[in-house]
Structure formats: C-alpha cells, structure tokens
Scaffold this motif. Sequence first.
Motif, short mmCIF file in Angstrom:
data_model
loop_
_atom_site.label_atom_id
_atom_site.label_comp_id
_atom_site.label_asym_id
_atom_site.label_seq_id
_atom_site.Cartn_x
_atom_site.Cartn_y
_atom_site.Cartn_z
N SER A 90 0.80 -1.21 0.00
CA SER A 90 0.00 0.00 0.00
C SER A 90 0.84 1.27 0.00
O SER A 90 0.31 2.36 -0.19
N ASN A 93 0.62 4.14 -2.75
CA ASN A 93 -0.63 3.91 -3.47
C ASN A 93 -1.79 4.51 -2.69
O ASN A 93 -1.68 4.74 -1.49
N TYR A 106 -4.99 1.82 -6.06
CA TYR A 106 -4.44 2.37 -7.29
C TYR A 106 -2.95 2.56 -7.13
O TYR A 106 -2.48 3.30 -6.26
N ASP A 107 -2.18 1.88 -7.97
CA ASP A 107 -0.72 1.98 -7.99
C ASP A 107 -0.35 3.22 -8.79
O ASP A 107 -0.54 3.28 -10.01
N THR A 108 0.18 4.22 -8.10
CA THR A 108 0.46 5.52 -8.72
C THR A 108 1.63 5.48 -9.69
O THR A 108 1.77 6.37 -10.52
#
Length: 366
Positions: A90, A93, A106-108
């Motif tokens: 996490s 993200n 959501y993986d930035t």
Amino acid sequence: MARSQPIARSPDWSVLPPELLQMVARKLPDISDFVKFRAVCTTWRSSACVSDPPPQLPWFLETAGYFNRKNLRFYSLLSGKIHTIPSPNSSGNWLRGPAHDYIILYDTTRCQISLFNPLTGRKVFLPFLDIAWLWHKETVKPVWVGPDPIESGEPVVLLGYSLDFRTGILALYQPVAREWVVIEEPCLCSLRCCYFNGMCYVHEEVTGDTRVIDTVIRKVVHVIPPPPEGDYECNALRGATYLVQSGGDILLVVLHCYDFCNVYLEMADWHFHIHRLDLRSGNGKKPRWVKISSIGDQILFLDEDNGFSLSCRDFGEFRGNSIYFIIRRYDQSLSFLCRYDIEEARAEPLYCPSEKGGTWIVPSLR
C-alpha cells in the motif's frame, strides 16, 4: 507414607465435537477473535474455514498519508482495539472504499487498479482501463465493491469524471469476462451513487433528481424528482447526502447540520432524514421517494462519500436502526466518527483513531 495426589490434567480441547467448534466459530463477529480461534490447534483450524467465515462487522481503515505508508491501521468497533498490519503493497498507493473483503488500490507508479485485501496482502490486478481521467485519484470513487467479487462474480463499480468535469463515467468491471464496461452520461457528474442488481442510482446534487441507469442496456430508465423541499433541502455547509442500498431497498439519506464548519460543537442539532425509493408505477403513480422513520434491523456504515448496510441480526452486541458515519469538516481539517440512533434522533461522537480520514472495510481472510 502419604499417598501422592493425582496430577490434574488440562482438558484436551482438540477433542471437542466439530459441530460444536463450528457453532462457536460462527459466533465470532470480530475477525481478530476468529484468527485466535484458528490458532488454538489443528482441529480448531479445520473447523473454522476461512472460505466460510462468520459475518463480520466493518473495521475503520485509516487511509491518510498514502505516500509514506508502511503499515495499515484498523479500528474495531466491537473490541475497541487498533490493529496495525504491515502493508508494503500500500505504500505510495491510494486506497478507496467502503468495501467488503477487497478495497480498491491504485498503484500511482504503474497506473494500475487492483482489488486489494489489506489483511492478507492479496492483490488481484484488474485489466487496464484506458481512460485518462481515471488516473486523477481525487475524481474516482468506488460505487460498489461487494463481498468477494473474485468468487461471487459481482461487478466492481467505479464512478468518476471526464477531464473537463462535464461528463461522468461509470466503469463496471465484470469478473467473469475480465473486462470493463464503460457508461458515459452527463448525469453521472455526482459523487452520490449506488449499485444494486444491475441498476445504478445516481443522485444529482444540483437538481436533487435521482436517475436510474440500467447497466445492461446502458440507458437512463427513470428520473425521480427529489423529496418535498422541507425533507430534503441540504447544502455543503449544512450537511451531506448519501445513496445506500439497504436490505434490497435504495435509501436517500440526508444529514442536516446546524453548522457543518463547527461539526464537533453542534452535534445535538444533527438529524438524518431517510427516504426509500418506491419504483412501483401504475394507476397514474410514478416512482418516488417515500419518507421513512426506521430502517428496521439494518445498520448503515457511511464514509465521506458512500456506504453500505448490514443486518444487526448477525451482531448481538449492536443495535439496528442506526447509522455509523465518518464526516469531515467543511474546511477538510478534521474527520469524525459518529453514531446516530434513528429512533431517538440523536447523534453521539465515537473514538476515532485518525483525524485525517478513513473508510469502512468488512475484514476477510479470503
């Protein structure tokens, strides 16, 4: 010579009948107790299967500070305890809820959306969604993330805006087909939305209308006007509005505050007005909102944008006909966790482990 006393032996808990162990395991509504139960011995572990856990109360999940997050913090309403779980997945993200079992991650760095179980660390990657607006995290909200979407086949529903903020976009991930269905409608420019049985209900904050979208044919099939003005009127400084599916009903839940900026000072003046959507038409009648004074044995869990409902019949320690909600001051400085008793029309503050915001997740080991 005096006879030695027999040595008392500890009972062998592993020989308890499996049906009794299963009955006990089904009465553990806090997943931390369920984990401890499974840790006693092999027999107890086999009697408490993670694929068929007892009904669980939601945990409050702290979602602030995602850039440097190394651990996730949860707060259990039932035990009053804070649980900290290492979560390298996490870090960097963002997380979005409320949700059952899996939260939206959501993986930035990779522009990748996943379903993420924050307790087990399991991550299920969703297909790439080739729409630029989706990567603006502040404009994307989960509408529905139901129990175990991987096994149940229920869609995952997200709501967001186009880049020009003139059009709303509804994205439904179909687990069986492993693909996205995208619906674009001007009426979707709202953060108040819920999903149930193939229908998406969208509340327009400007007009107060509620549009019902059939996600199969991708069209608006009903437009329901707002309730009478005295029951509904609300603005950003004096309350909040939610759409929630509860026990098969669609509810319009409106919080009225005397002064939203001083949210922690005027709680005695807080009131929720609740309306149920009556879609039955005929004999000259059109779909409409009907004001109700009770939601029965249901409990609503609301975060700042969305929510879900559970039945108190699974949790003897908790009363139904109540609302647990997270609310943020209008100036965005502080968040509060509160409970509202619908019958008594009374709100009370609860302990909140984070003043920077959070959401609800029904914990799961699946």
